[in-house]
Scaffold this active site. Structure first.
Site, PDB file in Angstrom:
ATOM      1  N   ALA A  20      41.737  45.978  -3.553  1.00 40.71           N
ATOM      2  CA  ALA A  20      40.477  45.579  -4.190  1.00 40.71           C
ATOM      3  C   ALA A  20      40.767  45.028  -5.580  1.00 40.71           C
ATOM      4  O   ALA A  20      41.589  45.573  -6.316  1.00 40.71           O
ATOM      5  CB  ALA A  20      39.537  46.772  -4.284  1.00 40.71           C
ATOM      6  N   ARG A  56       0.805  -1.224   0.000  1.00 41.04           N
ATOM      7  CA  ARG A  56       0.000   0.000   0.000  1.00 41.04           C
ATOM      8  C   ARG A  56       0.844   1.284   0.000  1.00 41.04           C
ATOM      9  O   ARG A  56       0.340   2.363  -0.263  1.00 41.04           O
ATOM     10  CB  ARG A  56      -0.961  -0.031   1.213  1.00 41.04           C
TER      11      ARG A  56
HETATM   12  C1  UD1 Z   1      -2.136  -6.145  11.141  1.00 43.65           C
HETATM   13  C2  UD1 Z   1      -3.077  -7.053  11.956  1.00 43.65           C
HETATM   14  C3  UD1 Z   1      -4.349  -6.281  12.300  1.00 43.65           C
HETATM   15  C4  UD1 Z   1      -3.978  -5.042  13.081  1.00 43.65           C
HETATM   16  C5  UD1 Z   1      -2.951  -4.176  12.305  1.00 43.65           C
HETATM   17  C6  UD1 Z   1      -2.418  -3.084  13.206  1.00 43.65           C
HETATM   18  C7  UD1 Z   1      -2.750  -9.371  11.232  1.00 43.65           C
HETATM   19  C8  UD1 Z   1      -3.264 -10.489  10.420  1.00 43.65           C
HETATM   20  N1  UD1 Z   1      -3.420  -8.231  11.178  1.00 43.65           N
HETATM   21  O1  UD1 Z   1      -2.772  -5.817   9.904  1.00 43.65           O
HETATM   22  O2  UD1 Z   1      -5.203  -7.111  13.101  1.00 43.65           O
HETATM   23  O3  UD1 Z   1      -5.144  -4.286  13.355  1.00 43.65           O
HETATM   24  O4  UD1 Z   1      -1.826  -4.975  11.902  1.00 43.65           O
HETATM   25  O5  UD1 Z   1      -1.605  -2.166  12.520  1.00 43.65           O
HETATM   26  O6  UD1 Z   1      -1.742  -9.529  11.908  1.00 43.65           O
HETATM   27  N2  UD1 Z   1       4.735  -8.845   7.968  1.00 43.65           N
HETATM   28  C9  UD1 Z   1       5.702  -9.818   7.882  1.00 43.65           C
HETATM   29  N3  UD1 Z   1       5.462 -10.915   7.112  1.00 43.65           N
HETATM   30  C10 UD1 Z   1       4.293 -11.103   6.463  1.00 43.65           C
HETATM   31  C11 UD1 Z   1       3.308 -10.092   6.569  1.00 43.65           C
HETATM   32  C12 UD1 Z   1       3.555  -8.984   7.325  1.00 43.65           C
HETATM   33  O7  UD1 Z   1       6.767  -9.699   8.474  1.00 43.65           O
HETATM   34  O8  UD1 Z   1       4.159 -12.139   5.794  1.00 43.65           O
HETATM   35  C13 UD1 Z   1       5.021  -7.622   8.780  1.00 43.65           C
HETATM   36  C14 UD1 Z   1       4.982  -6.350   7.978  1.00 43.65           C
HETATM   37  O9  UD1 Z   1       6.270  -5.991   7.505  1.00 43.65           O
HETATM   38  C15 UD1 Z   1       4.452  -5.333   8.990  1.00 43.65           C
HETATM   39  C16 UD1 Z   1       3.668  -6.166   9.980  1.00 43.65           C
HETATM   40  O10 UD1 Z   1       4.033  -7.514   9.770  1.00 43.65           O
HETATM   41  O11 UD1 Z   1       5.511  -4.674   9.673  1.00 43.65           O
HETATM   42  C17 UD1 Z   1       2.154  -6.003   9.817  1.00 43.65           C
HETATM   43  O12 UD1 Z   1       1.771  -6.339   8.496  1.00 43.65           O
HETATM   44  P1  UD1 Z   1       0.663  -5.526   7.716  1.00 43.65           P
HETATM   45  O13 UD1 Z   1       0.514  -6.120   6.372  1.00 43.65           O
HETATM   46  O14 UD1 Z   1       0.902  -4.090   7.825  1.00 43.65           O
HETATM   47  O15 UD1 Z   1      -0.657  -5.927   8.577  1.00 43.65           O
HETATM   48  P2  UD1 Z   1      -1.997  -5.073   8.678  1.00 43.65           P
HETATM   49  O16 UD1 Z   1      -2.813  -5.317   7.475  1.00 43.65           O
HETATM   50  O17 UD1 Z   1      -1.679  -3.687   9.027  1.00 43.65           O
HETATM   51 MG    MG Z   2       0.088  -2.583   9.079  1.00 43.35          MG
END
Ligand code: UD1
Ligand code: MG
Length: 452
Positions: free
Chosen positions: A424, A17
């Site tokens: 100068a 995103r």
């Molecule tokens: C996540 C939570 C959601 C919460 C929100 C808060 C889950 C399923 N959802 O959603 O409930 O309200 O955060 O901000 O956990 N990441 C990995 N490996 C992966 C996927 C993600 O390391 O395979 C890391 C990303 O780099 C990031 C973090 O996990 O730092 C969160 O991932 P993101 O995709 O932002 O989750 P949200 O959709 O925000």
């Molecule tokens: Mg997030």
């Protein structure tokens, strides 16, 4: 005594995103990468920090400054799958595990400490940090039963119309004991709208095992803003800047307009310094007390002493300004300058790698590069230090109480000794001895005809 704390920071995701070539967690908030904000905070309360990297793993690893260990999540199959990569470490750890997402840069050390204490005091198996949001779109919703116990967390994409209306959201921060976590990780599946292994599903296993699940609800929703896109990023930036400015003001710094004053996290500023609007102070800058910093200054990795008057619109980078100096307006102080007490660097002056001694003056329209300027020396308007011969840079050394006439060109390498003078418009190509005046093009010694 609380057990040792193992913290797992998730930073492997794609961050789609953000629509960026740079990894999401490397985007900066107040001059510091999001992942470093989270890790530096975690580091203060943990005995060990593990960072899960995956997407652009090498970039992320290279940019992390704290001493952490890494686990690779080579395919990004969800937040639960990310934590699984640290399974061995978690299994070998007896006690609490804290899980943090690298996209929550504003979380405070104290909030984490308090949550941890709550978790231990209540002997919970799992504690989830939550908050109430007017607009909960995009976050996991906390589903509770009639006894206010958490029974599950539902992600946006999986939520029913009714569930979407729930205002209590998952911050993504949880504290869980290592045994419960291992069991729960082994149970995770990807049977959901995104085909991902959701960390949030650990709730299901802990509940099946009759473990105690609590929510730790905090009031300050800004602290747990998740940064998923550039709109969130700008909000996080605003919040952290407000926090930093407030701290300086509480320490006795006047900030006339905090909304247009941008100060990085590690900057130090002494009391009774006054900062006018539209000023940007970056990096490891240290500023003493009783300075006046007028509008539109950009100061980067610089050390400034006390009682200086930094007038409008200067760029000052990687240099040292001691005390009681006058700088600007419109000066460009480039890296490697040391400006001693009482020096004046005036309007439209550019200086680079210059050592300028006590009470010297470069008041107007000059270029000074690769130079030493002695104390009490005056460099006239329009003077150019010609430091570059097309291949190499050369140095100009000017003694004390020297007078450089307006529009002089000083061709380096060059020495102008104590009390020397240039007329100068002189183009000075040879050294000037003490108490000697040179004039002309190329400059030659001027001997005054005393007989008239
Ligand atoms: C996540 C939570 C959601 C919460 C929100 C808060 C889950 C399923 N959802 O959603 O409930 O309200 O955060 O901000 O956990 N990441 C990995 N490996 C992966 C996927 C993600 O390391 O395979 C890391 C990303 O780099 C990031 C973090 O996990 O730092 C969160 O991932 P993101 O995709 O932002 O989750 P949200 O959709 O925000
Ligand atoms: Mg997030």
């Amino acid at each position: 005594m609380m057990s040792e704390l193992l913290t797992v920071v998730l930073a492997a995701g794609k961050g789609t995103r953000m629509k960026s070539d740079t990894n999401k967690v490397l985007h900066k908030v107040a001059g510091k990468e999001m992942v470093n904000h989270v890790i530096d905070t975690a580091d203060k309360i943990s005995s060990k920090v593990i960072c899960i990297v995956g997407h652009q793993a090498d970039d992320v690893k290279e940019n992390i400054t704290a001493d952490v260990s890494f686990e690779l999540q080579s395919e990004q199959l969800g937040t639960g799958h990310a934590v699984m990569q640290a399974r061995n470490e978690i299994e070998n750890h007896s006690g609490d595990v804290l899980i943090l997402y690298a996209d929550i840069p504003l979380i405070k050390e104290n909030t984490l400490r308090n949550m941890r204490k709550f978790h231990d005091d209540q002997s919970a198996n799992l504690t989830i940090m939550t908050t109430l949001l007017k607009n909960s779109t995009g976050y996991g919703r906390i589903i509770k039963n009639e006894n206010s116990e958490i029974i599950k967390i539902v992600e946006e994409d999986d939520a029913t119309f009714k569930e979407k209306k729930i205002k209590e959201i998952n911050s993504g921060i949880m504290c869980i004991n290592s045994n419960s976590l291992i069991k729960a990780l082994d149970d995770l599946d990807n049977d959901n709208a995104q085909d991902e292994y959701y960390l949030t599903d650990v709730v299901d296993t802990v509940r099946d095992e009759k473990g105690k699940i609590l929510s730790y609800q905090i009031d300050d929703e800004e602290e747990i803003t998740g940064v998923n896109d550039r709109v969130n990023l700008s909000k996080a930036e605003k919040t952290i800047r407000e926090r930093i400015n407030k701290e300086h003001m509480m320490n006795g710094v006047t900030i006339i307009d905090p909304l247009t004053t941008y100060i990085d996290e590690n900057v130090e500023i002494g009391a009774d310094t006054i900062i006018y609007p539209f000023t940007y102070i970056e990096g490891e800058t240290k500023i003493g007390s009783h300075n006046i910093i007028k509008p539109h200054n950009h100061i980067i990795n610089t050390k400034i002493g006390d009682h200086n008057n930094i007038k409008n619109s200067n760029v000052i980078k990687e240099s040292t300004i001691k005390n009681e100096c006058n700088i600007g307006p419109f000066a460009h102080i480039r890296p490697g300058c040391i400006i001693a007490d009482g020096v004046k660097i005036g309007d439209y002056v550019e200086i680079k790698k210059a050592d300028i001694k006590e009470k010297a003056k470069v008041p107007h329209l000059a270029y000074v590069g690769d130079a030493e300027i002695g104390s009490q020396t005056n460099v006239g308007a329009g003077t150019i230090f010609a430091n570059y011969d097309g291949e190499n840079k050369h140095k100009t050394i000017i003694g004390n109480s020297v007078f450089i006439g307006s529009n002089s060109t000083l061709v380096a390498p060059l020495n102008i000794k104590n009390r020397g003078k240039t007329g100068a418009g002189a183009v000075v190509t040879r050294d000037v001895e003490e108490d000697t005046t040179v004039i002309g093009v190329p400059a030659r010694e001027y001997i005054e005809n005393k007989d008239g």
